[in-house]
Design an enzyme around this catalytic site. Sequence first.
Site, PDB file in Angstrom:
ATOM      1  N   TRP A 193      35.522  31.788  35.700  1.00  0.00           N
ATOM      2  CA  TRP A 193      36.284  32.561  35.243  1.00  0.00           C
ATOM      3  C   TRP A 193      37.680  31.788  34.927  1.00  0.00           C
ATOM      4  O   TRP A 193      38.325  31.888  33.767  1.00  0.00           O
ATOM      5  CB  TRP A 193      36.789  33.706  36.001  1.00  0.00           C
ATOM      6  N   ASP A 237      44.743  36.449  37.609  1.00  0.00           N
ATOM      7  CA  ASP A 237      43.375  37.108  37.561  1.00  0.00           C
ATOM      8  C   ASP A 237      43.086  37.704  38.907  1.00  0.00           C
ATOM      9  O   ASP A 237      42.651  37.076  39.610  1.00  0.00           O
ATOM     10  CB  ASP A 237      42.296  36.292  36.870  1.00  0.00           C
ATOM     11  N   LYS A 266      35.351  46.201  38.901  1.00  0.00           N
ATOM     12  CA  LYS A 266      34.856  45.575  40.213  1.00  0.00           C
ATOM     13  C   LYS A 266      35.534  46.392  41.539  1.00  0.00           C
ATOM     14  O   LYS A 266      34.579  46.463  42.409  1.00  0.00           O
ATOM     15  CB  LYS A 266      35.304  44.084  40.458  1.00  0.00           C
TER      16      LYS A 266
HETATM   17  C1  LIG Z   1      34.236  39.771  36.217  1.00  0.00           C
HETATM   18  C2  LIG Z   1      35.431  38.895  36.174  1.00  0.00           C
HETATM   19  C3  LIG Z   1      35.909  38.660  34.974  1.00  0.00           C
HETATM   20  C4  LIG Z   1      35.424  39.032  33.633  1.00  0.00           C
HETATM   21  O1  LIG Z   1      35.955  40.469  33.314  1.00  0.00           O
HETATM   22  P1  LIG Z   1      35.351  41.275  31.906  1.00  0.00           P
HETATM   23  O2  LIG Z   1      36.232  42.424  32.237  1.00  0.00           O
HETATM   24  O3  LIG Z   1      34.023  41.475  31.813  1.00  0.00           O
HETATM   25  O4  LIG Z   1      35.969  40.451  30.832  1.00  0.00           O
HETATM   26  C5  LIG Z   1      37.160  37.860  34.950  1.00  0.00           C
HETATM   27  N1  LIG Z   1      37.758  37.277  35.924  1.00  0.00           N
HETATM   28  C6  LIG Z   1      37.077  37.464  37.225  1.00  0.00           C
HETATM   29  C7  LIG Z   1      37.490  36.974  38.553  1.00  0.00           C
HETATM   30  C8  LIG Z   1      36.045  38.446  37.077  1.00  0.00           C
HETATM   31  O5  LIG Z   1      35.369  38.686  38.406  1.00  0.00           O
END
Ligand SMILES: *Cc1c(COP(=O)(O)O)cnc(C)c1O
Length: 356
Positions: A99, A166, A190
């Site tokens: 990511w 993030d 998540k």
């Molecule tokens: C799942 C995830 C993403 C991607 O998220 P989307 O909403 O599918 O774009 C980005 N960063 C992390 C740490 C993730 O676990």
Amino acid sequence: MKKHNFYAGPSILPDYTIENTADAVRDFAGTGLSVMEISHRSKEFVAVMEEAQALFKELLNIPDGYSVLFLGGGASTQFAMIPFNLLNKKAAYLNTGAWSKKAIKEAKLFGEVDIVASSEDKNFSYIPKGYAIPEDADYFHITTNNTIYGTEIREDIDSPVPLVADMSSDIFSRPVDVSKYAIIYGGAQKNLAPAGVTFVIIRNDILGKVDRKIPTMLNYQTHIDKGSMFNTPPVLPVFAALQTLKWLKNKGGVEEMNKINVKKAGMLYDEIDRNSMFKGTVAKEDRSIMNVCFVMNDGYEEKEKAFLDFATERGMIGIKGHRSVGGFRASTYNALPVESVEALIQAMQDFETYNK
Ligand SMILES: *Cc1c(COP(=O)(O)O)cnc(C)c1O
């Protein structure tokens, strides 16, 4: 048979969230309409949006001067929106996984990217330490929890430049000192809500420092000015997110959640370390409390499929590891009950007994 949901995302949500959302799909707030068929400008939905933003602020102790936004596009759109809004000349990034790499790729479209440290040399199995953050960077970007590899930055680091994080897969898993961050963002699927809503916690004074023109929808200022209601927000996921926030508050908030999460992940890591048939995949001090990754121990590699089948027969769902790590990944998000962790540990113990 009861299913134990270890999916990495979309992933387990509290029963409270699912039941209240199902009810509101049929009849929302006594309106006789579904939450899916009511105007986002109705007073009933405006109340949902305002309460969700207020609970975000309350549960994470967000100081004055920050806004909470609920946008579309997923965390992946934020990878571009952040440099679009903040990167003038140079940005600094910590490369801790797939990511992070995707975020770096987008930032390079807008300016110079200084990768201050990377753990790619060992397949992202640790968090780099002792790096220097350049003081002339417009911001420093980190991924606090590396969902695929199972590493996590569990303290709020000090940064001489605006810190952007993030937190897609560890938001609300622990208390966070939001005042140390300029932006915290993530996809909600998540640990918070169904897919479709992206949360952004943003310090209002961070904007207005780049020269380029920014399309209206990709400009954070648009959404701050309109309270996240510039266009139609993802109504149903926002409603569901509010239910999870209420559940979280009822459970004692993020401090209590942190204790439970540390306990759940700790039980599983203890079994991985004890059980002769399994081993962990990442540096112990960097282990994630949200995504617990492990593989078959040396000499037992050919038993991987057998264990997956064994666990599946006992109701474990979603424990297959990401293809870039292999083995197993048990995601232990807030809503996962301790009983599911106990069931997985029992399966690991029984597998050892039957196979040794
Ligand atoms: C799942 C995830 C993403 C991607 O998220 P989307 O909403 O599918 O774009 C980005 N960063 C992390 C740490 C993730 O676990």
